[in-house]
Design an enzyme around this catalytic site. Structure first.
Site, PDB file in Angstrom:
ATOM      1  N   GLU A  89      25.237 -54.153   3.452  1.00 61.32           N
ATOM      2  CA  GLU A  89      24.679 -53.896   4.775  1.00 61.32           C
ATOM      3  C   GLU A  89      23.900 -55.128   5.255  1.00 61.32           C
ATOM      4  O   GLU A  89      23.235 -55.800   4.465  1.00 61.32           O
ATOM      5  CB  GLU A  89      23.748 -52.685   4.690  1.00 61.32           C
TER       6      GLU A  89
ATOM      7  N   LYS B 293      26.527 -45.872  10.959  1.00 67.89           N
ATOM      8  CA  LYS B 293      25.446 -45.323  10.122  1.00 67.89           C
ATOM      9  C   LYS B 293      24.658 -44.272  10.884  1.00 67.89           C
ATOM     10  O   LYS B 293      24.233 -44.479  12.024  1.00 67.89           O
ATOM     11  CB  LYS B 293      24.528 -46.470   9.675  1.00 67.89           C
TER      12      LYS B 293
ATOM     13  N   CYS C 250      23.582 -47.180   3.005  1.00 70.11           N
ATOM     14  CA  CYS C 250      22.175 -47.247   2.625  1.00 70.11           C
ATOM     15  C   CYS C 250      21.458 -45.893   2.662  1.00 70.11           C
ATOM     16  O   CYS C 250      21.745 -45.023   1.848  1.00 70.11           O
ATOM     17  CB  CYS C 250      21.460 -48.287   3.489  1.00 70.11           C
TER      18      CYS C 250
END
Length: 521
Positions: free
Chosen positions: A82, A185, A218
């Site tokens: 990321e 995300k 994440c």
């Protein structure tokens, strides 16, 4: 020998698969790259498109080198972290020069390398596409995405006031350069430059060598959507680009990467950033029965690291053709550990043991200390061996242990329990049993960050959880993982982890339960 240890060693220590076995005769080679991102020294200052491209090309040049190295080692899929192309700490406006509009591969077919003129301002997509094509591998990268949205007079509209969404985005390219997946995300972590998508996206892609993979990023890994939604849909192979700041003693990067793999019975391909100032390091390739990873130690040179391993296919719909005979390989000094089965064994599928903690009274000499910003109830381990029980409200944790001090240093250990909602830097409900080495010799030091230990421990750790989502970990000195010898999950919510014959001093042994259904209460 005490009664406890007669019981402890008399049970078989095993690792029994109940959900997903590796498919016989089917394997593939995976790679993840921990990238020391070349940063923009002034991320708050907007750059022209040309200047932003010059910056990203510096990181893309590193990606190109690592793609070539991964291909030389036989990698069929390569994952980058990321924020690896632009870095962090941008504002919404200062990120604008880095943005590219990424078409939805579910709606159209596009190979940026072969059709570079189809869209303007897609230089990064073209470079990544050609990288995948040149090195004949599937390539996963993370980049910022701009998507227009219609402005509406409806005040409840999720469209930002400037009429566009800016998303933290994973892209996947096939080995011929075709764009095959795009994931936005959903769970942002203090990312002011990005928007949360209006709806959580459940994105997967297929490969000819290992079947299907799911995409998360994440902070997503701590939440039900999209991560658990993917798992509940039968996804057994997850791609995990991350920029994760190590949080000892419970959420070190490799610690939770492996814990999630074990607790969910899935493969995780995790690529992290390397940035010592932000305490970012720790990447790996995990199955429920193996871990191949890299975690930089204090004093190590701050540099990138490629991790490569041969993996069994876990996609239950995939049928392999060849028997896998190669061992996992890793470049440099990365660590590989292996056990002989996978996942938990359920009560119905493994040897039964009595509910050992139910009749044992909680210890009276408890104390409260903060761990990861949560008020844990602790009890000390004052003996060389014994039994302790500690409760936080009605949630209780039980431990049987035998400690083997090493060297001359004194080390203090405590068993902690917590049941409640974590509210600092994110909000989510937990039930946690954790055996930790305290940072000092007083109660207030229990729960503080510790990275080294000398004392080894044989133990049985157990809790009765109000969730079936419990993630086990054993972290030893200098941030080395160990595979628990035995994991067991009962229908009544009881989870048991046993381990012995440790190779390093114990830093943390943890059963980390996520109460997803309580997050909104």
């Amino acid at each position: 020998m005490s009664l406890f240890f007669v019981f402890f060693v008399s049970l078989p220590l095993m690792w029994v698969a109940v959900q997903t076995e590796p498919v016989a005769g089917s394997s593939y080679v995976a790679a993840v790259y921990e990238h020391k991102v070349i940063l923009n020294p002034h991320p708050d200052v907007p750059l022209s498109r040309a200047a932003a491209l010059r910056h990203m090309r510096e990181n893309l040049d590193v990606y190109e080198e690592q793609a070539a190295r991964a291909a030389q080692q036989g990698a069929q899929i390569l994952v980058f972290p990321e924020d690896g192309l632009q870095g962090f700490n941008f504002s919404r406006s200062s990120l604008s020069g880095y943005l590219e509009t990424i078409p939805d591969p579910q709606e159209e077919s596009w190979n940026p390398c072969m059709e570079p003129s189809k869209y303007n301002n897609t230089e990064v997509l073209q470079r990544l596409s050609c990288m995948a094509r040149r090195h004949n591998l599937y390539l996963v990268a993370n980049m910022p995405d701009l998507q227009p949205c219609p402005l509406k007079t409806d005040p409840s509209s999720s469209c930002p006031s400037d009429g566009r969404w800016q998303f933290n985005t994973n892209v996947v390219f096939r080995s011929d350069g075709l764009l095959v997946a795009r994931y936005h995300k959903h769970n942002l972590y203090f990312e002011n430059a990005f928007d949360t998508p209006p709806q959580p996206e459940i994105i997967t892609f297929d490969t000819p060598f290992a079947g299907r993979f799911g995409l998360i990023t994440c902070f997503d890994i701590l939440f039900h959507k999209p991560t658990i939604t993917l798992v509940e849909k039968g996804m057994r192979q997850l791609i995990f680009p991350t920029a994760w700041m190590n949080q000892l003693p419970l959420l070190d990067t490799i610690q939770f990467q492996q814990a999630f793999s074990l607790g969910s019975n899935v493969t995780v391909l995790a690529a992290n950033i390397r940035n010592d100032g932000l305490i970012m390091t720790g990447s790996g390739i995990y199955t429920p029965f193996s871990a191949t990873y890299h975690h930089a130690k204090k004093g190590d040179p701050e540099e990138g690291r490629l991790v490569v391993a041969r993996m069994p296919v876990l996609d239950p719909l995939w049928v392999g053709q060849r028997v896998a005979t190669e061992k996992g390989v890793v470049e440099g000094e990365s660590t590989s550990s292996t056990a002989t089965g996978s996942g938990y064994c359920d009560r119905e599928s493994c040897s039964s043991s009595p509910e050992i903690g139910s009749s044992f009274p909680p210890s009276s000499a408890t104390f409260i200390s903060s761990m990861m910003y949560d008020p844990f109830t602790f009890v000390f381990l004052n003996e060389t061996d014994g039994e302790v029980k500690v409760c936080n409200g009605t949630f209780c944790c039980y431990l049987q242990y035998r400690r083997s001090p090493q060297g001359s240093s004194r080390e203090l250990y405590a068993l902690g329990a917590f049941s409640g909602t974590h509210t600092v830097n994110g909000r989510y409900a937990l039930q946690v049993c954790a055996l930790v080495r305290c940072a000092g010799l007083d109660a207030a030091s229990c729960g503080q960050e510790v990275g080294e230990a000398e004392s080894k421990m044989d133990f049985l750790l157990e809790g009765k959880f109000g969730t079936r989502y419990v993630y086990p970990s054993v972290l030893t000195s200098k941030l080395v993982l160990e595979q628990p010898e035995h994991l067991e999950k009962a229908a009544d919510g009881r989870v048991t982890m046993k381990h012995s014959n440790m190779t390093g001093g114990l830093v943390t042994a943890c059963l980390y339960g996520r109460m997803y259904h309580m997050d909104n209460e």
